[in-house]
Write a protein that holds these residues in place. Structure first.
Motif, PDB file in Angstrom:
ATOM      1  N   MET A   1      -5.357 -55.973 -24.716  1.00  0.00           N
ATOM      2  CA  MET A   1      -6.402 -55.250 -23.992  1.00  0.00           C
ATOM      3  C   MET A   1      -6.393 -55.658 -22.526  1.00  0.00           C
ATOM      4  O   MET A   1      -6.097 -56.792 -22.209  1.00  0.00           O
ATOM      5  CB  MET A   1      -7.753 -55.515 -24.633  1.00  0.00           C
ATOM      6  N   GLU A   2      -6.795 -54.745 -21.674  1.00  0.00           N
ATOM      7  CA  GLU A   2      -6.493 -54.877 -20.258  1.00  0.00           C
ATOM      8  C   GLU A   2      -7.669 -55.367 -19.412  1.00  0.00           C
ATOM      9  O   GLU A   2      -8.812 -55.044 -19.665  1.00  0.00           O
ATOM     10  CB  GLU A   2      -6.055 -53.511 -19.728  1.00  0.00           C
ATOM     11  N   HIS A   3      -7.363 -56.132 -18.358  1.00  0.00           N
ATOM     12  CA  HIS A   3      -8.442 -56.579 -17.466  1.00  0.00           C
ATOM     13  C   HIS A   3      -8.457 -55.725 -16.201  1.00  0.00           C
ATOM     14  O   HIS A   3      -7.675 -54.803 -16.046  1.00  0.00           O
ATOM     15  CB  HIS A   3      -8.301 -58.070 -17.150  1.00  0.00           C
ATOM     16  N   LYS A   4      -9.354 -56.037 -15.302  1.00  0.00           N
ATOM     17  CA  LYS A   4      -9.616 -55.128 -14.195  1.00  0.00           C
ATOM     18  C   LYS A   4      -8.607 -55.313 -13.074  1.00  0.00           C
ATOM     19  O   LYS A   4      -8.948 -55.666 -11.959  1.00  0.00           O
ATOM     20  CB  LYS A   4     -11.042 -55.334 -13.683  1.00  0.00           C
ATOM     21  N   LEU A   5      -7.344 -55.034 -13.394  1.00  0.00           N
ATOM     22  CA  LEU A   5      -6.308 -55.085 -12.366  1.00  0.00           C
ATOM     23  C   LEU A   5      -6.272 -53.773 -11.587  1.00  0.00           C
ATOM     24  O   LEU A   5      -6.013 -53.741 -10.404  1.00  0.00           O
ATOM     25  CB  LEU A   5      -4.941 -55.332 -13.020  1.00  0.00           C
ATOM     26  N   GLU A   6      -6.505 -52.674 -12.319  1.00  0.00           N
ATOM     27  CA  GLU A   6      -6.489 -51.371 -11.653  1.00  0.00           C
ATOM     28  C   GLU A   6      -7.806 -50.627 -11.865  1.00  0.00           C
ATOM     29  O   GLU A   6      -7.824 -49.407 -11.919  1.00  0.00           O
ATOM     30  CB  GLU A   6      -5.317 -50.524 -12.158  1.00  0.00           C
ATOM     31  N   SER A   7      -8.875 -51.361 -12.050  1.00  0.00           N
ATOM     32  CA  SER A   7     -10.241 -50.841 -12.125  1.00  0.00           C
ATOM     33  C   SER A   7     -10.574 -50.152 -13.445  1.00  0.00           C
ATOM     34  O   SER A   7     -11.727 -49.893 -13.717  1.00  0.00           O
ATOM     35  CB  SER A   7     -10.544 -49.869 -10.962  1.00  0.00           C
ATOM     36  N   VAL A   8      -9.583 -49.852 -14.322  1.00  0.00           N
ATOM     37  CA  VAL A   8      -9.869 -49.164 -15.559  1.00  0.00           C
ATOM     38  C   VAL A   8      -9.570 -50.059 -16.757  1.00  0.00           C
ATOM     39  O   VAL A   8     -10.360 -50.161 -17.672  1.00  0.00           O
ATOM     40  CB  VAL A   8      -9.043 -47.861 -15.657  1.00  0.00           C
ATOM     41  N   TYR A  10      -8.529 -53.543 -18.970  1.00  0.00           N
ATOM     42  CA  TYR A  10      -8.924 -54.950 -19.034  1.00  0.00           C
ATOM     43  C   TYR A  10      -7.981 -55.732 -19.942  1.00  0.00           C
ATOM     44  O   TYR A  10      -7.582 -55.243 -20.990  1.00  0.00           O
ATOM     45  CB  TYR A  10     -10.339 -55.081 -19.602  1.00  0.00           C
ATOM     46  N   SER A  11      -7.680 -56.961 -19.563  1.00  0.00           N
ATOM     47  CA  SER A  11      -6.999 -57.894 -20.448  1.00  0.00           C
ATOM     48  C   SER A  11      -8.018 -58.928 -20.883  1.00  0.00           C
ATOM     49  O   SER A  11      -8.556 -59.662 -20.059  1.00  0.00           O
ATOM     50  CB  SER A  11      -5.841 -58.584 -19.721  1.00  0.00           C
ATOM     51  N   VAL A  12      -8.275 -58.989 -22.171  1.00  0.00           N
ATOM     52  CA  VAL A  12      -9.292 -59.884 -22.702  1.00  0.00           C
ATOM     53  C   VAL A  12      -8.948 -61.340 -22.382  1.00  0.00           C
ATOM     54  O   VAL A  12      -7.792 -61.760 -22.488  1.00  0.00           O
ATOM     55  CB  VAL A  12      -9.419 -59.670 -24.226  1.00  0.00           C
ATOM     56  N   LEU A  13      -9.975 -62.092 -21.962  1.00  0.00           N
ATOM     57  CA  LEU A  13      -9.855 -63.524 -21.676  1.00  0.00           C
ATOM     58  C   LEU A  13      -8.734 -63.824 -20.673  1.00  0.00           C
ATOM     59  O   LEU A  13      -8.092 -64.870 -20.734  1.00  0.00           O
ATOM     60  CB  LEU A  13      -9.624 -64.312 -22.981  1.00  0.00           C
ATOM     61  N   TYR A  14      -8.521 -62.932 -19.721  1.00  0.00           N
ATOM     62  CA  TYR A  14      -7.402 -63.110 -18.788  1.00  0.00           C
ATOM     63  C   TYR A  14      -7.563 -64.352 -17.912  1.00  0.00           C
ATOM     64  O   TYR A  14      -6.577 -65.006 -17.584  1.00  0.00           O
ATOM     65  CB  TYR A  14      -7.210 -61.857 -17.926  1.00  0.00           C
ATOM     66  N   ARG A  15      -8.795 -64.701 -17.550  1.00  0.00           N
ATOM     67  CA  ARG A  15      -8.997 -65.903 -16.735  1.00  0.00           C
ATOM     68  C   ARG A  15      -8.573 -67.153 -17.510  1.00  0.00           C
ATOM     69  O   ARG A  15      -7.898 -68.036 -16.968  1.00  0.00           O
ATOM     70  CB  ARG A  15     -10.473 -66.033 -16.333  1.00  0.00           C
ATOM     71  N   GLU A  16      -8.982 -67.195 -18.787  1.00  0.00           N
ATOM     72  CA  GLU A  16      -8.675 -68.357 -19.618  1.00  0.00           C
ATOM     73  C   GLU A  16      -7.179 -68.433 -19.939  1.00  0.00           C
ATOM     74  O   GLU A  16      -6.594 -69.524 -19.921  1.00  0.00           O
ATOM     75  CB  GLU A  16      -9.497 -68.287 -20.907  1.00  0.00           C
ATOM     76  N   GLU A  40      -0.644 -52.503 -23.110  1.00  0.00           N
ATOM     77  CA  GLU A  40      -0.342 -51.780 -21.876  1.00  0.00           C
ATOM     78  C   GLU A  40       0.136 -52.701 -20.765  1.00  0.00           C
ATOM     79  O   GLU A  40       0.185 -52.318 -19.604  1.00  0.00           O
ATOM     80  CB  GLU A  40      -1.558 -50.966 -21.440  1.00  0.00           C
ATOM     81  N   GLY A  41       0.480 -53.933 -21.122  1.00  0.00           N
ATOM     82  CA  GLY A  41       1.140 -54.817 -20.172  1.00  0.00           C
ATOM     83  C   GLY A  41       0.233 -55.626 -19.280  1.00  0.00           C
ATOM     84  O   GLY A  41       0.711 -56.287 -18.354  1.00  0.00           O
ATOM     85  N   GLY A  42      -1.066 -55.650 -19.534  1.00  0.00           N
ATOM     86  CA  GLY A  42      -1.996 -56.349 -18.649  1.00  0.00           C
ATOM     87  C   GLY A  42      -1.772 -57.854 -18.599  1.00  0.00           C
ATOM     88  O   GLY A  42      -1.730 -58.443 -17.515  1.00  0.00           O
ATOM     89  N   HIS A  43      -1.634 -58.485 -19.760  1.00  0.00           N
ATOM     90  CA  HIS A  43      -1.399 -59.924 -19.768  1.00  0.00           C
ATOM     91  C   HIS A  43      -0.037 -60.256 -19.159  1.00  0.00           C
ATOM     92  O   HIS A  43       0.110 -61.242 -18.422  1.00  0.00           O
ATOM     93  CB  HIS A  43      -1.469 -60.478 -21.199  1.00  0.00           C
ATOM     94  N   SER A  44       0.964 -59.450 -19.464  1.00  0.00           N
ATOM     95  CA  SER A  44       2.302 -59.690 -18.896  1.00  0.00           C
ATOM     96  C   SER A  44       2.285 -59.557 -17.379  1.00  0.00           C
ATOM     97  O   SER A  44       2.938 -60.336 -16.672  1.00  0.00           O
ATOM     98  CB  SER A  44       3.314 -58.709 -19.493  1.00  0.00           C
ATOM     99  N   LEU A  45       1.558 -58.585 -16.885  1.00  0.00           N
ATOM    100  CA  LEU A  45       1.439 -58.407 -15.437  1.00  0.00           C
ATOM    101  C   LEU A  45       0.839 -59.653 -14.793  1.00  0.00           C
ATOM    102  O   LEU A  45       1.305 -60.126 -13.743  1.00  0.00           O
ATOM    103  CB  LEU A  45       0.568 -57.181 -15.142  1.00  0.00           C
TER     104      LEU A  45
END
Length: 320
Positions: A1-8, A10-16, A40-45
């Motif tokens: 799941m994706e975090h707010k890299l492109e405003s839409v 979210y990547s869950v727990l991306y800070r942690e 959708e590549g959010g954590h990998s990004l």
């Protein structure tokens, strides 16, 4: 799941996730990461941006999701090895066949289903739209949710809903399904969702959730054999994780988290690994406000010890 890299997205727990990898690895050094659930590549990004000299193996069992992740990560294509596969397939032979020149130093699994699947896949993961009851994540065929609902006997359906969905109204729901399928197949999500809604009295509907949520979760787990892949896959990934490596797993319900907890605990007891998180890390209130889907997420982290680390552990953190 994706975090707010492109405003839409979210990547869950991306800070942690970033914190625990940066705690273990110097951003300037060269490492190999494995994202076993690309989504959708959010954590990998996040990893590719913050570890500019490192490379990444990108995996997903869903060809559609893998292509979406590849498109999002196109600027890093020279640092990515992309493979359509389930993370439970990864072992030493797999790594050799795909051309990996070392074992991964950092491994990440996000066991949640993506927002894309819920909203746009058209495979019946959600009851927001009336879609065919499919729920298959991979393109290799196999049994569908429609097959499960219309062909499984009463005892097995009950077991699935009660164990995988933790659904307290299982008996009445299964009775209603058996009665309905005498008159024809249940083929669409809307029909199943309405059936469950009629069975569960409104005063017992879970707050803020559709009453069919647990049934849909149970069907998805059964169709994709998710718990089997988690149990089998985590054991294999712990074996291929490089010495001195770190493994992070995000789970979203108690059945997943129990498997992760037990596998990590048992592996740590073998003296070849150390639990970084004794209890699961939960999303902050801020994150839950940003992304309500993160509210049930749990993160667990384990380190695979190097030979020198093992000696230190055995000698009370003193050098021999």
């Amino acid at each position: 799941m994706e975090h707010k890299l492109e405003s839409v997205h979210y990547s869950v727990l991306y800070r942690e996730i970033l914190f625990y990898f940066q705690e273990a690895f110097s951003p300037e050094s060269e490492f190999l990461f494995l994202d076993g659930t690309a989504g959708e590549g959010g954590h990998s990004l996040l990893l590719l941006r913050n570890f500019p000299n490192s490379k990444l193996i990108l995996l997903d069992r869903d060809a559609t999701m893998l292509k979406r992740a590849e498109s999002r990560l196109a600027e890093f294509s020279d640092r990515i090895l992309s493979v359509e596969a389930n993370f439970s397939e990864v072992d030493s032979d797999f790594l050799r066949k795909i051309g990996a020149d070392r074992n991964p130093d950092g491994i990440l699994l996000d066991l949640g289903i993506s927002t894309f699947h819920l909203l746009h896949a058209g495979r019946g993961f959600s009851f927001r739209e009336d879609e065919p009851l499919d729920m298959r994540l991979s393109s290799g065929g196999g049994i569908s949710a429609e097959d499960v609902i219309n062909t499984y006997p009463e005892k097995i359906l009950s077991k699935i809903f009660y164990e995988y969905g933790e659904e307290r109204w299982t008996k009445k729901i299964v009775e209603a399904i058996l009665e309905r399928r005498r008159h024809g197949r249940i083929a669409y999500t809307g029909e199943l969702a309405q059936l469950v809604s009629r069975v569960i009295p409104r005063k017992f509907w879970p707050p803020g959730r559709h009453p069919a949520t647990r049934v849909f979760q149970a069907l998805r787990i059964e169709v994709n054999q998710e718990l089997m892949h988690i149990e089998f896959g985590i054991g294999k990934l712990l074996e291929v994780l490089a010495e001195g490596g770190r493994f992070q797993v995000i789970s979203f319900h108690s059945l997943e988290d129990r498997i992760v907890k037990n596998q990590f605990r048992d592996y740590a007891r073998s003296h070849s690994a150390k639990l970084v998180t004794k209890k699961p890390i939960l999303p902050t209130e801020e994150e839950v406000r940003e992304n309500a889907a993160s509210r049930s997420a749990k993160l667990r982290v384990i380190d695979k010890l190097s030979a020198s680390d093992i000696r230190k552990e055995e000698n009370g953190d003193e050098e021999e």
